[in-house]
Design a protein around this motif. Structure first.
Motif, PDB file in Angstrom:
ATOM      1  N   ASP A  54     -15.933  25.099  22.118  1.00  0.00           N
ATOM      2  CA  ASP A  54     -14.961  24.202  21.497  1.00  0.00           C
ATOM      3  C   ASP A  54     -13.639  24.966  21.523  1.00  0.00           C
ATOM      4  O   ASP A  54     -13.419  25.872  20.714  1.00  0.00           O
ATOM      5  CB  ASP A  54     -15.392  23.868  20.070  1.00  0.00           C
ATOM      6  N   GLN A  55     -12.778  24.622  22.468  1.00  0.00           N
ATOM      7  CA  GLN A  55     -11.554  25.389  22.665  1.00  0.00           C
ATOM      8  C   GLN A  55     -10.641  25.361  21.449  1.00  0.00           C
ATOM      9  O   GLN A  55     -10.051  26.388  21.089  1.00  0.00           O
ATOM     10  CB  GLN A  55     -10.804  24.885  23.902  1.00  0.00           C
ATOM     11  N   ASP A  56     -10.515  24.219  20.803  1.00  0.00           N
ATOM     12  CA  ASP A  56      -9.644  24.142  19.629  1.00  0.00           C
ATOM     13  C   ASP A  56     -10.117  25.095  18.537  1.00  0.00           C
ATOM     14  O   ASP A  56      -9.319  25.811  17.928  1.00  0.00           O
ATOM     15  CB  ASP A  56      -9.560  22.705  19.103  1.00  0.00           C
ATOM     16  N   SER A  57     -11.406  25.124  18.313  1.00  0.00           N
ATOM     17  CA  SER A  57     -11.973  26.043  17.320  1.00  0.00           C
ATOM     18  C   SER A  57     -11.748  27.493  17.732  1.00  0.00           C
ATOM     19  O   SER A  57     -11.400  28.349  16.912  1.00  0.00           O
ATOM     20  CB  SER A  57     -13.463  25.755  17.151  1.00  0.00           C
ATOM     21  N   LEU A  58     -11.956  27.786  19.005  1.00  0.00           N
ATOM     22  CA  LEU A  58     -11.753  29.133  19.528  1.00  0.00           C
ATOM     23  C   LEU A  58     -10.323  29.600  19.286  1.00  0.00           C
ATOM     24  O   LEU A  58     -10.088  30.703  18.785  1.00  0.00           O
ATOM     25  CB  LEU A  58     -12.064  29.164  21.027  1.00  0.00           C
ATOM     26  N   PHE A  59      -9.350  28.761  19.612  1.00  0.00           N
ATOM     27  CA  PHE A  59      -7.955  29.160  19.488  1.00  0.00           C
ATOM     28  C   PHE A  59      -7.527  29.257  18.023  1.00  0.00           C
ATOM     29  O   PHE A  59      -6.702  30.098  17.672  1.00  0.00           O
ATOM     30  CB  PHE A  59      -7.054  28.213  20.283  1.00  0.00           C
ATOM     31  N   THR A  60      -8.103  28.420  17.176  1.00  0.00           N
ATOM     32  CA  THR A  60      -7.827  28.524  15.736  1.00  0.00           C
ATOM     33  C   THR A  60      -8.348  29.856  15.212  1.00  0.00           C
ATOM     34  O   THR A  60      -7.648  30.558  14.462  1.00  0.00           O
ATOM     35  CB  THR A  60      -8.479  27.350  14.974  1.00  0.00           C
ATOM     36  N   ARG A  61      -9.568  30.214  15.596  1.00  0.00           N
ATOM     37  CA  ARG A  61     -10.144  31.494  15.183  1.00  0.00           C
ATOM     38  C   ARG A  61      -9.289  32.664  15.663  1.00  0.00           C
ATOM     39  O   ARG A  61      -9.009  33.601  14.924  1.00  0.00           O
ATOM     40  CB  ARG A  61     -11.573  31.639  15.733  1.00  0.00           C
ATOM     41  N   LEU A  75       1.350  33.913  20.707  1.00  0.00           N
ATOM     42  CA  LEU A  75       0.059  33.257  20.481  1.00  0.00           C
ATOM     43  C   LEU A  75      -0.070  32.018  21.348  1.00  0.00           C
ATOM     44  O   LEU A  75      -1.121  31.775  21.935  1.00  0.00           O
ATOM     45  CB  LEU A  75      -0.103  32.878  19.001  1.00  0.00           C
ATOM     46  N   GLN A  76       1.007  31.251  21.446  1.00  0.00           N
ATOM     47  CA  GLN A  76       0.985  30.040  22.261  1.00  0.00           C
ATOM     48  C   GLN A  76       0.772  30.377  23.734  1.00  0.00           C
ATOM     49  O   GLN A  76       0.050  29.671  24.439  1.00  0.00           O
ATOM     50  CB  GLN A  76       2.276  29.230  22.080  1.00  0.00           C
ATOM     51  N   SER A  77       1.364  31.469  24.201  1.00  0.00           N
ATOM     52  CA  SER A  77       1.160  31.888  25.590  1.00  0.00           C
ATOM     53  C   SER A  77      -0.296  32.272  25.835  1.00  0.00           C
ATOM     54  O   SER A  77      -0.877  31.897  26.856  1.00  0.00           O
ATOM     55  CB  SER A  77       2.059  33.085  25.933  1.00  0.00           C
ATOM     56  N   TYR A  78      -0.890  33.024  24.893  1.00  0.00           N
ATOM     57  CA  TYR A  78      -2.301  33.390  25.024  1.00  0.00           C
ATOM     58  C   TYR A  78      -3.173  32.138  25.088  1.00  0.00           C
ATOM     59  O   TYR A  78      -4.072  32.031  25.920  1.00  0.00           O
ATOM     60  CB  TYR A  78      -2.752  34.268  23.848  1.00  0.00           C
ATOM     61  N   VAL A  79      -2.898  31.192  24.211  1.00  0.00           N
ATOM     62  CA  VAL A  79      -3.682  29.959  24.166  1.00  0.00           C
ATOM     63  C   VAL A  79      -3.519  29.171  25.461  1.00  0.00           C
ATOM     64  O   VAL A  79      -4.502  28.729  26.067  1.00  0.00           O
ATOM     65  CB  VAL A  79      -3.281  29.100  22.940  1.00  0.00           C
ATOM     66  N   SER A  80      -2.288  29.000  25.914  1.00  0.00           N
ATOM     67  CA  SER A  80      -2.024  28.208  27.116  1.00  0.00           C
ATOM     68  C   SER A  80      -2.687  28.816  28.344  1.00  0.00           C
ATOM     69  O   SER A  80      -3.345  28.106  29.124  1.00  0.00           O
ATOM     70  CB  SER A  80      -0.514  28.105  27.319  1.00  0.00           C
ATOM     71  N   ARG A  81      -2.529  30.112  28.525  1.00  0.00           N
ATOM     72  CA  ARG A  81      -3.114  30.771  29.694  1.00  0.00           C
ATOM     73  C   ARG A  81      -4.644  30.735  29.650  1.00  0.00           C
ATOM     74  O   ARG A  81      -5.295  30.501  30.673  1.00  0.00           O
ATOM     75  CB  ARG A  81      -2.633  32.210  29.781  1.00  0.00           C
ATOM     76  N   THR A  82      -5.190  30.956  28.473  1.00  0.00           N
ATOM     77  CA  THR A  82      -6.648  30.949  28.341  1.00  0.00           C
ATOM     78  C   THR A  82      -7.197  29.545  28.540  1.00  0.00           C
ATOM     79  O   THR A  82      -8.221  29.354  29.207  1.00  0.00           O
ATOM     80  CB  THR A  82      -7.082  31.512  26.978  1.00  0.00           C
ATOM     81  N   ARG A  83      -6.514  28.546  27.983  1.00  0.00           N
ATOM     82  CA  ARG A  83      -6.959  27.164  28.168  1.00  0.00           C
ATOM     83  C   ARG A  83      -6.973  26.791  29.648  1.00  0.00           C
ATOM     84  O   ARG A  83      -7.919  26.187  30.144  1.00  0.00           O
ATOM     85  CB  ARG A  83      -6.072  26.188  27.380  1.00  0.00           C
ATOM     86  N   THR A  84      -5.926  27.172  30.373  1.00  0.00           N
ATOM     87  CA  THR A  84      -5.861  26.877  31.806  1.00  0.00           C
ATOM     88  C   THR A  84      -6.997  27.576  32.559  1.00  0.00           C
ATOM     89  O   THR A  84      -7.647  26.968  33.416  1.00  0.00           O
ATOM     90  CB  THR A  84      -4.497  27.304  32.387  1.00  0.00           C
TER      91      THR A  84
END
Length: 183
Positions: A54-61, A75-84
């Motif tokens: 669950d990506q949303d849960s992962l990024f919240t954690r 943090l947003q860059s980490y999330v964006s790159r990891t999501r991609t």
């Protein structure tokens, strides 16, 4: 390419995209570093199949654990790159023959005044779709159109196939061929 869906498989996949030029090497490096940092919060059970996360849960954690370590933009860059990276990996695992990496831009070669110049333009995933076969390096399957109505697929080719190994494969295929007859 690895057949698994683990954290290690994802990181190897991102490396592979950069090594084969499917995405710019710097982009691959940034995605790998981000994914490595974000996915480090997973326990071993969670890391066995990252396509089910669950990506949303992962990024919240991740945000809760590292809120004081990074700026909101970082943090947003980490999330964006990891999501991609996760989205590309999931699409590749689900449909390797139709896989195209998500691109933030298309590098085009333009010639001006007789000199080649690279330029990057915004792109969507749909702009990359074509009827041409997917890169054999990305999926280890080589589709070969031998007739207008027939495409043969050779699977399992290693990315480091040597000329002598290719010749062995060609000889086996030739042994199955029927002679050409002029009609």
């Amino acid at each position: 390419m690895a057949e698994g869906r683990s954290r290690a498989d994802l990181l190897a996949f991102v490396d592979y995209l950069g090594q084969k030029g499917l995405i710019p090497p710097n982009t691959a490096s940034a995605r790998k570093a981000s994914a490595n940092k974000v996915l480090a919060i997973l326990d071993e059970n969670e890391a066995t199949d990252v396509t089910l996360l669950d990506q949303d849960s992962l990024f919240t954690r991740f945000g809760h654990l590292h809120k004081s370590d990074y700026s909101p933009d970082s943090l947003q860059s980490y999330v964006s790159r990891t999501r991609t990276a996760l989205d590309d990996f999931k699409r590749f695992c689900d449909e390797p023959l139709n896989f195209r990496p998500k691109a933030s831009g298309v590098t085009k070669l333009k010639v001006a005044n007789g000199k080649p110049k690279l330029s990057t333009a915004p792109a969507s995933l749909d702009e990359h779709r074509s009827s041409e076969p997917v890169s054999t390096h990305a999926v280890q399957v080589l589709p070969i159109s031998i007739r207008a109505d027939l495409v043969v697929k050779i699977a399992g080719l290693p990315h480091d196939l040597t000329a002598s190994e290719a010749q062995r494969i060609a000889n086996i295929v030739l042994a199955h061929a029927m002679p050409d007859y002029d009609l």
